[in-house]
Write a protein that holds these residues in place. Structure first.
Motif, PDB file in Angstrom:
ATOM      1  N   GLU A  23       3.331  26.167  45.871  1.00 11.40           N
ATOM      2  CA  GLU A  23       3.497  26.728  47.222  1.00 11.40           C
ATOM      3  C   GLU A  23       4.732  27.627  47.293  1.00 11.40           C
ATOM      4  O   GLU A  23       4.709  28.694  47.903  1.00 11.40           O
ATOM      5  CB  GLU A  23       3.641  25.589  48.244  1.00 11.40           C
ATOM      6  CG  GLU A  23       2.375  24.766  48.432  1.00 11.40           C
ATOM      7  CD  GLU A  23       1.335  25.484  49.291  1.00 11.40           C
ATOM      8  OE1 GLU A  23       1.672  26.513  49.896  1.00 11.40           O
ATOM      9  OE2 GLU A  23       0.180  25.006  49.331  1.00 11.40           O
ATOM     10  N   HIS A  24       5.799  27.182  46.655  1.00  6.67           N
ATOM     11  CA  HIS A  24       7.046  27.937  46.653  1.00  6.67           C
ATOM     12  C   HIS A  24       6.818  29.329  46.055  1.00  6.67           C
ATOM     13  O   HIS A  24       7.191  30.347  46.658  1.00  6.67           O
ATOM     14  CB  HIS A  24       8.098  27.176  45.836  1.00  6.67           C
ATOM     15  CG  HIS A  24       9.432  27.856  45.755  1.00  6.67           C
ATOM     16  ND1 HIS A  24      10.553  27.286  46.286  1.00  6.67           N
ATOM     17  CD2 HIS A  24       9.829  29.048  45.220  1.00  6.67           C
ATOM     18  CE1 HIS A  24      11.588  28.101  46.087  1.00  6.67           C
ATOM     19  NE2 HIS A  24      11.163  29.176  45.429  1.00  6.67           N
ATOM     20  N   GLU A  26       4.028  30.932  45.693  1.00  3.78           N
ATOM     21  CA  GLU A  26       3.127  31.735  46.527  1.00  3.78           C
ATOM     22  C   GLU A  26       3.870  32.355  47.710  1.00  3.78           C
ATOM     23  O   GLU A  26       3.702  33.535  48.023  1.00  3.78           O
ATOM     24  CB  GLU A  26       1.972  30.862  47.040  1.00  3.78           C
ATOM     25  CG  GLU A  26       0.785  30.867  46.095  1.00  3.78           C
ATOM     26  CD  GLU A  26      -0.281  29.891  46.547  1.00  3.78           C
ATOM     27  OE1 GLU A  26      -0.399  29.664  47.774  1.00  3.78           O
ATOM     28  OE2 GLU A  26      -0.972  29.336  45.669  1.00  3.78           O
ATOM     29  N   GLU A  27       4.708  31.556  48.347  1.00  6.93           N
ATOM     30  CA  GLU A  27       5.430  32.056  49.517  1.00  6.93           C
ATOM     31  C   GLU A  27       6.332  33.222  49.131  1.00  6.93           C
ATOM     32  O   GLU A  27       6.384  34.242  49.808  1.00  6.93           O
ATOM     33  CB  GLU A  27       6.254  30.916  50.122  1.00  6.93           C
ATOM     34  CG  GLU A  27       6.848  31.271  51.473  1.00  6.93           C
ATOM     35  CD  GLU A  27       7.430  30.060  52.185  1.00  6.93           C
ATOM     36  OE1 GLU A  27       7.304  28.924  51.668  1.00  6.93           O
ATOM     37  OE2 GLU A  27       8.019  30.242  53.267  1.00  6.93           O
ATOM     38  N   LYS A  28       6.971  33.047  47.983  1.00 12.52           N
ATOM     39  CA  LYS A  28       7.867  34.093  47.496  1.00 12.52           C
ATOM     40  C   LYS A  28       7.075  35.385  47.228  1.00 12.52           C
ATOM     41  O   LYS A  28       7.479  36.466  47.657  1.00 12.52           O
ATOM     42  CB  LYS A  28       8.523  33.614  46.196  1.00 12.52           C
ATOM     43  CG  LYS A  28       9.505  34.607  45.612  1.00 12.52           C
ATOM     44  CD  LYS A  28      10.901  34.116  45.823  1.00 12.52           C
ATOM     45  CE  LYS A  28      11.901  35.232  45.549  1.00 12.52           C
ATOM     46  NZ  LYS A  28      13.246  34.811  45.969  1.00 12.52           N
ATOM     47  N   ASP A  30       4.206  36.292  48.463  1.00 14.18           N
ATOM     48  CA  ASP A  30       3.748  36.875  49.726  1.00 14.18           C
ATOM     49  C   ASP A  30       4.859  37.687  50.378  1.00 14.18           C
ATOM     50  O   ASP A  30       4.661  38.812  50.849  1.00 14.18           O
ATOM     51  CB  ASP A  30       3.303  35.767  50.684  1.00 14.18           C
ATOM     52  CG  ASP A  30       1.934  35.219  50.284  1.00 14.18           C
ATOM     53  OD1 ASP A  30       1.343  35.792  49.340  1.00 14.18           O
ATOM     54  OD2 ASP A  30       1.491  34.220  50.886  1.00 14.18           O
ATOM     55  N   GLU A  31       6.056  37.096  50.370  1.00 11.49           N
ATOM     56  CA  GLU A  31       7.178  37.769  51.009  1.00 11.49           C
ATOM     57  C   GLU A  31       7.520  39.085  50.305  1.00 11.49           C
ATOM     58  O   GLU A  31       7.734  40.101  50.949  1.00 11.49           O
ATOM     59  CB  GLU A  31       8.394  36.847  50.966  1.00 11.49           C
ATOM     60  CG  GLU A  31       9.330  37.078  52.127  1.00 11.49           C
ATOM     61  CD  GLU A  31      10.182  35.846  52.363  1.00 11.49           C
ATOM     62  OE1 GLU A  31      11.288  35.783  51.792  1.00 11.49           O
ATOM     63  OE2 GLU A  31       9.706  34.930  53.088  1.00 11.49           O
ATOM     64  N   PHE A  50      12.631  32.075  39.992  1.00  9.66           N
ATOM     65  CA  PHE A  50      12.420  30.629  40.040  1.00  9.66           C
ATOM     66  C   PHE A  50      12.933  29.931  38.790  1.00  9.66           C
ATOM     67  O   PHE A  50      13.414  28.817  38.825  1.00  9.66           O
ATOM     68  CB  PHE A  50      10.921  30.330  40.219  1.00  9.66           C
ATOM     69  CG  PHE A  50      10.648  28.889  40.524  1.00  9.66           C
ATOM     70  CD1 PHE A  50      10.726  28.421  41.834  1.00  9.66           C
ATOM     71  CD2 PHE A  50      10.325  27.991  39.527  1.00  9.66           C
ATOM     72  CE1 PHE A  50      10.488  27.103  42.127  1.00  9.66           C
ATOM     73  CE2 PHE A  50      10.092  26.670  39.804  1.00  9.66           C
ATOM     74  CZ  PHE A  50      10.170  26.217  41.118  1.00  9.66           C
TER      75      PHE A  50
END
Lengths: 875, 115
Positions: A23-24, A26-28, A30-31, A50
């Motif tokens: 999830e981490h 993916e969020e990164k 996306d941003e 990461f």
């Protein structure tokens, strides 16, 4: 269950972590994409920022790992290294302990098979054996008519059935063959809760005279005689008394030790002549207790029924009580004391072995003081060092347990194969022998306690001593303290245990000797024996039987190598029983049962046995139906009933003194042992075969050559007389003695305990040697000083041997006390020897004392060779 | 990459302390936590985002924080971390001992003082 919960929690933590990392990222991504990067660039950048995701994941998982588990694996690895660095120690420890475990596991497997595994019947604990009981025999046979009354009158059994011998001759293309069988009432198998695997059980009423003759086969008989064919049901078996229809086959696992050899089961459809009398006792009862009824209650009830019958039928039932025991007692009761004794012996052996290994570990921990001190100095916690010992102990024990398990399996196979096949049939439950669940659990428990012992011993030592002291070089002064205190005590315990086992072995050995050398009343060498079974249809009447007896004797006597031949309806050593109730003419009589062994023997029987005549004469060929009836009594009868009188010429008869039963006593013969070797001598009365011929003819043949080689000749000669005659139990008299169940039981226990005792002797002597040698090595300097100051060799011997002698004396005395106590407990399995047999106690003391002194002498001798100069420079 | 010659590892427990401090203000999920620490430290501290997670696992195991899955404002499935009472106490202790240590180091490092 805690660790299980922990395991699941750990799984979940791992799952959450990987999902979170995903999830981490993916969020990164996306941003970054939202801020204008292409997806590929964004993914790359996200991963770079990461760091190594899989490494992170592993580090995260690592957090949840059990620290102690990792430590344990490293401890185990270290333990393995330490053990392999000292192979002599490791090997000795594993072998000694493995041997101890092997013995215990093997014996326990026997205990398990005989005493713990349930019998193969439905709810076996509710089954009981039901017997009549008389003064001389506690479990005596049941008479058919008493059985009928017992069955209808009792309120304690949900069913009561009887069984008895039913061996017969089977006609086969190659002539008549003797087969073992059982006869039973119709509900016998239902009471046991066993149903045939093929076909049907006896129906109710199938044991009545009008029922058709039917037979149920044992699994073995089905295989042996019918090749295991499925169409066996409905086929006919031709016995000497007619054809029988096969109606069923018993399951493979079925066995009934009390008639272990029975292959063919028939019903009581046709009563034997004897069975038509109430006073004929030839059956045994088996019953199922009603719910809530105990063996005790059943015993009381049957006893009161027997009392009523005694009042009702005083002639036949006087003194006939009842006896009810659990079926498992009836079957394995004889073995129980022996097995428990062996278990005790094996336990002692394991104890001695464990003490030996513990001793070794203790010595070894002494020599590892520096290693431990270094580890402690480098920061190993005390508990960490303890775990180290636990790991080493556990490894040793596991190796020993595996070895012991395999060795036990091997030993069991060996032992079972050594049991004669006939004897094995009377202990069919031993087929269940093996490393079963219970046995493995038992070994696990033993191993666990051994492991605990081995972990505790060095720990004990470790905590008693300041670890730092170990670092100081040459600080030998206090080093052996613990062992110096504990070691001798362990050795005393070992010596005492060895004495107990030696005393036990000595007494059992002596019992065996006494048993095999019991007064027989005849000469067993060069005697061949054989039993005949003549078909009842052809040899029904007295005349035919008499003729057969004569023919047999004449034919056999003519064989080359035969010195003489005699017959009896039951051979010597066969067992007490087949009794007569006698009454003496001219004496007051109040209906008491004068119960004596009754035998019908041929004229040459006693001379063939070489039994000694005490008074009067032996039978002659002329003592036949045309002459007045005569009898010979044994010495026991003469002593019991004719104390201070001359029995010759006295008249005895049956309880009514009926005309045809009256016999004149013409001779007194030495007590010929009719019963088994360990049975009491009973009074016996002998009648001439020619005056009361019996259908069962057993032969004793005295040979001039090897009696064993004569056996086939005897069988062949009988076949020539009549192929429809079957033979059974061909054996020499010595074989009958040596292979009798009682001799076998005594011999096995004597050898086994003897083996335990020898091992115990070896281990304890080695233990003693270790202690003395260690003390000598610790005192090298002291001895050197003493010798430098002018001490003589003798005084050094005195010094060392004096210490050792005190240990030995204490050990032996303690052992003798415990040994006598143990022998009192096992007096039930002893024969003809007292628990405090002085000869045994003295020999044990001398033997152990000698070995022990020898073991101390060797290091003492080394001490006297100490060169004072070297000893002093040693520092 | 760009001439930072003296990159230095954090001392053990530093990351945990910062996490606890951040979470004390308000519960956050892992990504937000990483961004927050980076932002507030003005990128002075070189922390790989990933290194946060083993630290968070340790805190979870010691029950200094607790975590719960939920849906974020941006409609994303996230695991939000929250300080526990034990965590707050632990933070206090750590901070005070850190301050003492810092003070000690600072004094020693301070120029021109000797006795």
């Amino acid at each position: 269950m805690n660790w299980l919960k922990g395991l699941f929690a750990r799984r979940r933590a791992h799952r959450d972590l990987s999902e979170e990392i995903r999830e981490h990222l993916e969020e990164k991504v996306d941003e970054l994409v939202a801020s204008g990067m292409t997806r590929a660039e964004a993914e790359h950048a996200a991963r770079r920022e990461f760091g190594n995701a899989s490494l992170v994941e592993r580090d995260g998982q690592e957090v949840w790992k059990w620290l102690w588990m990792e430590n344990l694996t490293s401890d185990l690895r270290f333990a393995l290294r330490m053990l392999s660095k000292n192979p002599a120690f490791t090997f000795t420890a594993i072998v000694v302990l493995g041997l101890g475990l092997c013995v215990n596991v093997a014996i326990f497997a026997f205990v398990d098979a005989a005493l713990l595994q349930p019998l193969p019947y439905r709810d076996p604990s509710r089954l009981v054996g039901v017997y009549e009981s008389v003064r001389m025999i506690q479990h005596s046979n049941l008479s058919y008519y008493d059985y009928l009354d017992w069955r209808t009158q009792n309120r304690v059994f949900s069913s009561l059935d009887v069984y008895g011998g039913g061996s017969r001759l089977m006609n086969t293309p190659s002539g008549a063959v003797f087969v073992w069988g059982g006869r039973a009432s119709d509900g016998f198998f239902r009471t046991l809760g066993v149903s045939p695997m093929l076909g049907r059980d006896f129906y109710q009423g199938e044991d009545l005279p009008n029922a058709a003759p039917t037979v149920i086969l044992s699994y073995g008989a089905w295989q042996k005689w019918f090749g295991g064919r499925q169409d066996v049901i409905g086929q006919t078996v031709s016995f000497s008394d007619g054809p029988y229809t096969v109606i069923g086959v018993l399951p493979r696992e079925f066995h009934f030790a009390l008639r272990g050899r029975a292959e063919f089961w028939t019903t009581l459809r046709e009563l034997e002549p004897c069975e038509k009398r109430r006073s004929c006792h030839n059956l045994y009862g088996v019953a199922r207790l009603k719910d809530g009824v105990t063996v005790r209650m059943a015993q009381d009830e049957m006893q009161s029924i027997a009392k009523q019958l005694e009042a009702q039928y005083p002639d036949s039932n006087r003194g006939q009580g009842a006896s009810v025991v659990s079926l498992s007692d009836a079957i394995v009761g004889v073995l129980r004391p022996t097995l428990l004794m062996l278990m005790g012996g094996a336990g002692l052996l394991l104890l001695i072995a464990s003490v030996n290994v513990a001793n070794l570990m203790l010595v070894r921990s002494e020599s590892r003081r520096r290693e431990l001190a270094v580890r402690a100095a480098l920061g190993a916690s005390k508990s960490r060092l303890f775990v180290q010992f636990v790991a080493e102990g556990a490894l040793l024990v596991v190796a020993a347990a595996v070895m012991g398990g395999f060795a036990a399996q091997w030993a069991m196979n060996l032992f079972i194969r050594a049991i004669p096949a006939d004897l094995l049939l009377s202990v069919p439950f031993l087929a269940g022998l093996g490393l079963h669940f219970r046995v493995v659990v038992f070994e696990g428990l033993l191993a666990a306690s051994a492991a605990a012992l081995f972990s505790v011993t060095p720990i004990l030592r470790l905590s008693m001593q300041d670890m730092r002291a170990g670092l100081a070089q040459g600080s030998r002064g206090s080093s052996g303290d613990v062992w110096r205190r504990l070691g001798p005590r362990l050795v005393i315990a070992q010596l005492a245990i060895a004495v107990v086992l030696l005393v036990g072995a000595g007494l059992l050995g002596k019992s065996l000797y006494r048993l095999l050398h019991v007064e027989l009343g005849f000469h067993a060498d060069h005697l061949a024996t054989l039993e005949l079974v003549a078909p009842q249809t052809q040899y029904a009447g007295d005349e035919q039987t008499r003729a057969l007896g004569r023919l047999v004797v004449n034919r056999i006597a003519a064989l080359p190598g035969v010195v003489s031949v005699g017959t009896a309806n039951q051979l010597a050593l066969e067992g007490n029983g087949s009794t007569h109730w006698i009454r003496f003419q001219g004496r007051p009589y109040h209906g008491e049962h004068n119960e004596v062994n009754g035998r019908q023997v041929s004229a040459a029987y006693f001379t063939t046995l070489q039994a000694r005549l005490l008074r009067g004469r032996f039978f002659r060929d002329g003592d036949d139906a045309s002459k007045p009836r005569v009898a010979i009594i044994n010495d026991a009868l003469a002593r019991q009933y004719f104390a201070g009188e001359d029995p010759i010429g006295k008249i005895v008869g049956d309880t009514d003194l009926s005309e045809k039963s009256l016999k004149e006593i013409v001779g007194v013969v030495e007590n010929v042992r009719e019963g088994a070797l360990d049975e009491e001598l009973w009074p016996a009365i002998y009648e001439p075969f020619n005056q009361s011929p019996a259908n069962d003819i057993s032969m004793v043949v005295r040979t001039s050559q090897s009696e064993e080689s004569m056996l086939p000749t005897l069988v062949a000669a009988l076949r020539e007389i009549d192929p429809s005659i079957g033979t059974i139990n061909g054996a020499t008299m010595n074989q009958r003695m040596n292979e009798s169940p009682t001799a076998y039981l005594h011999r096995s226990s004597a050898w086994l305990v003897g083996g335990f005792a020898s091992l115990a002797l070896l281990l304890s002597v080695v233990g003693l040697y270790g202690v003395v040698a260690y003390s000598v090595s610790q005192r090298t300097r002291e001895i050197g000083v003493r010798m430098a100051l002018g001490a003589q060799r003798n005084s050094v011997y005195e010094l060392i041997l004096g210490d050792a002698g005190r240990l030995i004396a204490v050990g032996i005395v303690a052992g003798l006390v415990c040994g006598v106590a143990a022998a009192v407990l096992m007096r039930g399995v002893l024969f003809g020897v007292a628990s405090w047999d002085l000869q045994t106690l003295a020999s044990v003391t001398v033997a152990l004392g000698m070995f022990a002194l020898l073991a101390s002498y060797v290091p003492a001798r080394r001490a006297t060779r100490v060169d004072p100069v070297v000893a002093l420079r040693h520092e | 990459m760009s001439g930072k010659e003296s990159e230095r590892d954090l001392f053990p427990g530093a990351l945990e302390m910062m996490i606890l401090r951040t979470l004390k203000r308000h519960p956050l999920h892992g990504y937000a936590l990483a961004q927050h620490i980076k932002r507030t430290s003005n990128d002075l501290l070189q922390i790989e985002e990933g290194s946060l997670y083993p630290a968070l696992q340790r805190l979870l195991k010691d029950e200094l924080v607790k975590a719960e899955w939920g849906i974020s404002a941006t409609n994303r499935r996230v695991r939000t971390y929250k300080l526990t009472a034990a965590g707050a106490k632990h933070l206090e202790k750590e901070v005070s001992s850190f301050e003492k240590m810092l003070e000690g180091i600072t004094r020693v490092l301070a120029p021109g003082e000797s006795s």
